[in-house]
Write an enzyme that holds these catalytic residues in place. Structure first.
Site, PDB file in Angstrom:
ATOM      1  N   GLU A 266      19.857  -7.245  75.523  1.00  0.00           N
ATOM      2  CA  GLU A 266      20.146  -7.850  74.215  1.00  0.00           C
ATOM      3  C   GLU A 266      20.478  -9.316  74.417  1.00  0.00           C
ATOM      4  O   GLU A 266      21.191  -9.639  75.377  1.00  0.00           O
ATOM      5  CB  GLU A 266      21.311  -7.121  73.533  1.00  0.00           C
ATOM      6  CG  GLU A 266      20.969  -5.673  73.222  1.00  0.00           C
ATOM      7  CD  GLU A 266      22.104  -4.916  72.519  1.00  0.00           C
ATOM      8  OE1 GLU A 266      23.121  -5.534  72.166  1.00  0.00           O
ATOM      9  OE2 GLU A 266      21.960  -3.701  72.327  1.00  0.00           O
ATOM     10  N   HIS A 285      21.755  -5.076  66.817  1.00  0.00           N
ATOM     11  CA  HIS A 285      23.100  -4.578  67.139  1.00  0.00           C
ATOM     12  C   HIS A 285      24.079  -4.873  65.983  1.00  0.00           C
ATOM     13  O   HIS A 285      25.089  -5.555  66.170  1.00  0.00           O
ATOM     14  CB  HIS A 285      23.605  -5.189  68.453  1.00  0.00           C
ATOM     15  CG  HIS A 285      24.667  -4.366  69.120  1.00  0.00           C
ATOM     16  ND1 HIS A 285      24.746  -4.183  70.469  1.00  0.00           N
ATOM     17  CD2 HIS A 285      25.701  -3.648  68.601  1.00  0.00           C
ATOM     18  CE1 HIS A 285      25.793  -3.422  70.766  1.00  0.00           C
ATOM     19  NE2 HIS A 285      26.394  -3.081  69.630  1.00  0.00           N
TER      20      HIS A 285
HETATM   21  P1  NAP Z   1      34.092   8.551  70.427  1.00  0.00           P
HETATM   22  O1  NAP Z   1      34.954   8.941  69.269  1.00  0.00           O
HETATM   23  O2  NAP Z   1      34.713   8.495  71.773  1.00  0.00           O
HETATM   24  O3  NAP Z   1      32.836   9.537  70.446  1.00  0.00           O
HETATM   25  C1  NAP Z   1      31.970   9.686  71.512  1.00  0.00           C
HETATM   26  C2  NAP Z   1      31.670  11.158  71.680  1.00  0.00           C
HETATM   27  O4  NAP Z   1      30.698  11.321  72.722  1.00  0.00           O
HETATM   28  C3  NAP Z   1      32.885  11.996  72.081  1.00  0.00           C
HETATM   29  O5  NAP Z   1      32.981  13.105  71.221  1.00  0.00           O
HETATM   30  C4  NAP Z   1      32.590  12.423  73.495  1.00  0.00           C
HETATM   31  O6  NAP Z   1      33.099  13.704  73.800  1.00  0.00           O
HETATM   32  C5  NAP Z   1      31.089  12.452  73.511  1.00  0.00           C
HETATM   33  N1  NAP Z   1      30.528  12.343  74.856  1.00  0.00           N
HETATM   34  C6  NAP Z   1      30.964  11.561  75.881  1.00  0.00           C
HETATM   35  N2  NAP Z   1      30.174  11.741  76.954  1.00  0.00           N
HETATM   36  C7  NAP Z   1      29.242  12.659  76.606  1.00  0.00           C
HETATM   37  C8  NAP Z   1      28.156  13.276  77.287  1.00  0.00           C
HETATM   38  N3  NAP Z   1      27.872  12.977  78.557  1.00  0.00           N
HETATM   39  N4  NAP Z   1      27.399  14.173  76.606  1.00  0.00           N
HETATM   40  C9  NAP Z   1      27.680  14.484  75.327  1.00  0.00           C
HETATM   41  N5  NAP Z   1      28.712  13.943  74.634  1.00  0.00           N
HETATM   42  C10 NAP Z   1      29.465  13.039  75.263  1.00  0.00           C
HETATM   43  O7  NAP Z   1      33.461   7.122  70.188  1.00  0.00           O
HETATM   44  P2  NAP Z   1      32.937   6.478  68.806  1.00  0.00           P
HETATM   45  O8  NAP Z   1      34.005   5.648  68.214  1.00  0.00           O
HETATM   46  O9  NAP Z   1      32.291   7.535  67.989  1.00  0.00           O
HETATM   47  O10 NAP Z   1      31.831   5.472  69.400  1.00  0.00           O
HETATM   48  C11 NAP Z   1      30.763   5.978  70.185  1.00  0.00           C
HETATM   49  C12 NAP Z   1      29.965   4.849  70.802  1.00  0.00           C
HETATM   50  O11 NAP Z   1      29.195   4.219  69.808  1.00  0.00           O
HETATM   51  C13 NAP Z   1      30.797   3.706  71.412  1.00  0.00           C
HETATM   52  O12 NAP Z   1      31.229   4.010  72.726  1.00  0.00           O
HETATM   53  C14 NAP Z   1      29.854   2.539  71.362  1.00  0.00           C
HETATM   54  O13 NAP Z   1      29.151   2.393  72.574  1.00  0.00           O
HETATM   55  C15 NAP Z   1      28.877   2.914  70.249  1.00  0.00           C
HETATM   56  N6  NAP Z   1      29.018   2.001  69.108  1.00  0.00           N
HETATM   57  C16 NAP Z   1      27.960   1.196  68.779  1.00  0.00           C
HETATM   58  C17 NAP Z   1      28.061   0.342  67.700  1.00  0.00           C
HETATM   59  C18 NAP Z   1      26.916  -0.534  67.306  1.00  0.00           C
HETATM   60  O14 NAP Z   1      27.139  -1.660  66.892  1.00  0.00           O
HETATM   61  N7  NAP Z   1      25.689  -0.056  67.365  1.00  0.00           N
HETATM   62  C19 NAP Z   1      29.249   0.278  66.947  1.00  0.00           C
HETATM   63  C20 NAP Z   1      30.297   1.108  67.315  1.00  0.00           C
HETATM   64  C21 NAP Z   1      30.180   1.975  68.401  1.00  0.00           C
HETATM   65  P3  NAP Z   1      34.703  13.997  73.817  1.00  0.00           P
HETATM   66  O15 NAP Z   1      35.108  14.109  72.380  1.00  0.00           O
HETATM   67  O16 NAP Z   1      34.832  15.259  74.551  1.00  0.00           O
HETATM   68  O17 NAP Z   1      35.318  12.817  74.515  1.00  0.00           O
END
Ligand code: NAP
Length: 321
Positions: A266, A285
Site C-alpha cells: 500500500e 484502505h
Molecule cells: P478482533 O475483535 O480482535 O477480531 C478478530 C477476530 O479474529 C477474533 O475473533 C479472533 O479470535 C479471530 N482470529 C484471530 N486469529 C484467527 C485465526 N488464525 N483464524 C480464525 N480467526 C482468528 O479485531 P477487530 O477489531 O474485529 O479487527 C480485526 C482486524 O481488522 C484488525 O486486526 C485490523 O487488521 C483489521 N481492520 C482493518 C481496517 C481497515 O481499514 N480496512 C479497519 C479496522 C480493522 P479470538 O476472538 O479468539 O481472539
C-alpha cells in the site's frame, strides 16, 4: 517539567490543544520526503509516540531510549513487534471499538459494490455508454437472502454478522479461533471449519488480524474451494490473502469477484493486475476513514497516551504487564 512526545499523525485543533496542555509535542510530518529522518532526530528524549501506519523497527526504537508508550491510531497492531516492545518496557496501545461499525459499513459497501457492479456500471454511465436499456450482461447478483461467511468473528466480524442477518436476511456462517455460542444465539449464526465456510458462503468476508496464523490464510487452495459465483471481501490486511493466487482466480473467473480495501503493498501500484479486472472493486484502505470515526480514533489514542504517561493503566493497553 512536561514530558515530550512525538506526534506523526495530524490531529484536529481541539485534540492537539488538549495534548499540548499536558505534554510537549514534537510534530513530524511523515508525508514529506525527509519525514523518517526527522522522526529519527526527534526520538531521543521522547517518552511517547502517537501515530499510525509506520513500521517502528529495532533501530528506530534504539534511538528512543526514554520511550514509555506508543499510542497507535489503529486497531491493527501488525506494524509492531509486540514481544520486542514488551522486552523494552514500552507500552503499546491501540484504538479498538470506536472504528468497528464504520469498518463493518465498509465491508458491506464492498459486498454491495462488487455484487451489484456499482463501480463498473457507474463508470459505464459516466463514459456515455448508457444509450440503450440494460441486458443480462450488466446484471449483478443478489446480496439479500444469501450466505455470508465471516472469517474472524471478533468486533468487526460481529458487526458484519448483525448487518447481514438483520439488514439483509442473510444466513451467517463464521470461522474464528473458536465457536462463539453467544454470537450463534444473537444472529442465528453457525460456526464452520474454514474449508466448509469457503465451500458454502456466497460472500466470504475477512476480518482477522494479521499475524503468523493468518498470513496467507487464503491462498490458491482456499480460493479453489469457493463457489464459482462467490465474492471475496478483504477488510482485514492485504497479507491475509495470497494476492498472486487471487489475481489468477479472478482472471480465470474461478470466483465471481473481489472487494478489496487492503493490499500486500500500500498504496496499491497502478500497475497491479488487480486494477485491470472488472470484477474487482479496490478501495484505498478506507475501512475506518470517516470524519467521525477518525476523530474518535484520535481521541482514543490521545486518552491512551495521556493515561500511560500519567502512570495509569490505559484502557487499550495491548501488551499489558
Ligand atoms: P478482533 O475483535 O480482535 O477480531 C478478530 C477476530 O479474529 C477474533 O475473533 C479472533 O479470535 C479471530 N482470529 C484471530 N486469529 C484467527 C485465526 N488464525 N483464524 C480464525 N480467526 C482468528 O479485531 P477487530 O477489531 O474485529 O479487527 C480485526 C482486524 O481488522 C484488525 O486486526 C485490523 O487488521 C483489521 N481492520 C482493518 C481496517 C481497515 O481499514 N480496512 C479497519 C479496522 C480493522 P479470538 O476472538 O479468539 O481472539
Amino acid at each position: 517539567m512536561k514530558k515530550r512526545i512525538v506526534l506523526y499523525k495530524r490531529l484536529s485543533d481541539a485534540l492537539l490543544a488538549r495534548l499540548e496542555a499536558q505534554v510537549d509535542v514534537t510534530w513530524v510530518d511523515m508525508t514529506t520526503p525527509d519525514g523518517l529522518a526527522r522522526l529519527r532526530d526527534a526520538l531521543p528524549g521522547a517518552q511517547g509516540l502517537l501515530g499510525a501506519s509506520l513500521r517502528l523497527d529495532g533501530p528506530l526504537l534504539d534511538a528512543a531510549p526514554d520511550l514509555k508508550v506508543i499510542s497507535s491510531v489503529s486497531v491493527g497492531i501488525d506494524n509492531y513487534d509486540v514481544p520486542d516492545l514488551t522486552r523494552r518496557g514500552v507500552m503499546l496501545t491501540n484504538t479498538p471499538d470506536v472504528l468497528t461499525e464504520t469498518t463493518a459499513d465498509t465491508g458491506f459497501a464492498l459486498i454491495l459494490a462488487t455484487a451489484r457492479r456499482v463501480v463498473e456500471l457507474a463508470g459505464w454511465v459516466r463514459d456515455g455508454q448508457w444509450n440503450k436499456s440494460l441486458g443480462p450482461s450488466h446484471f449483478g447478483t443478489d446480496v439479500h437472502g444469501k450466505t455470508l461467511g465471516i472469517v474472524g468473528m471478533g468486533r468487526i466480524g460481529e458487526a458484519l454478522a448483525r448487518r447481514g442477518a438483520a439488514g439483509f436476511g442473510m444466513r451467517v456462517l463464521y470461522h474464528s479461533s473458536r465457536p462463539k455460542p453467544d454470537v450463534d444465539a444473537r444472529y442465528d449464526a453457525q460456526y464452520r471449519d474454514l474449508d466448509d465456510l469457503l465451500a458454502e458462503a456466497d460472500y466470504v468476508c475477512l476480518t482477522v488480524p494479521l499475524n503468523a496464523s493468518t498470513e496467507g490464510l487464503i491462498g490458491a487452495r482456499e480460493l479453489a474451494l469457493m463457489k464459482p459465483n462467490a465474492i471475496l471481501v478483504n477488510i482485514a490486511r492485504g497479507r491475509v490473502v495470497d494476492e498472486a493466487a487471487l489475481v489468477e482466480a479472478l482472471q480465470a473467473r474461478r470466483i465471481r469477484g473481489a472487494g478489496l480495501d487492503v493490499f500486500v503493498q500500500e498504496p496499491l501500484s497502478v500497475d497491479s493486475p488487480l486494477l485491470g479486472l472488472d470484477n474487482v472493486v479496490a478501495t484505498p484502505h478506507i475501512g475506518s476513514a470517516t470524519h467521525e470515526t477518525r476523530e474518535a480514533m484520535a481521541r482514543c489514542a490521545v486518552d491512551n497516551l495521556l493515561e500511560a504517561l500519567a502512570g495509569r493503566r490505559p484502557k487499550n493497553w495491548v501488551n499489558a504487564w
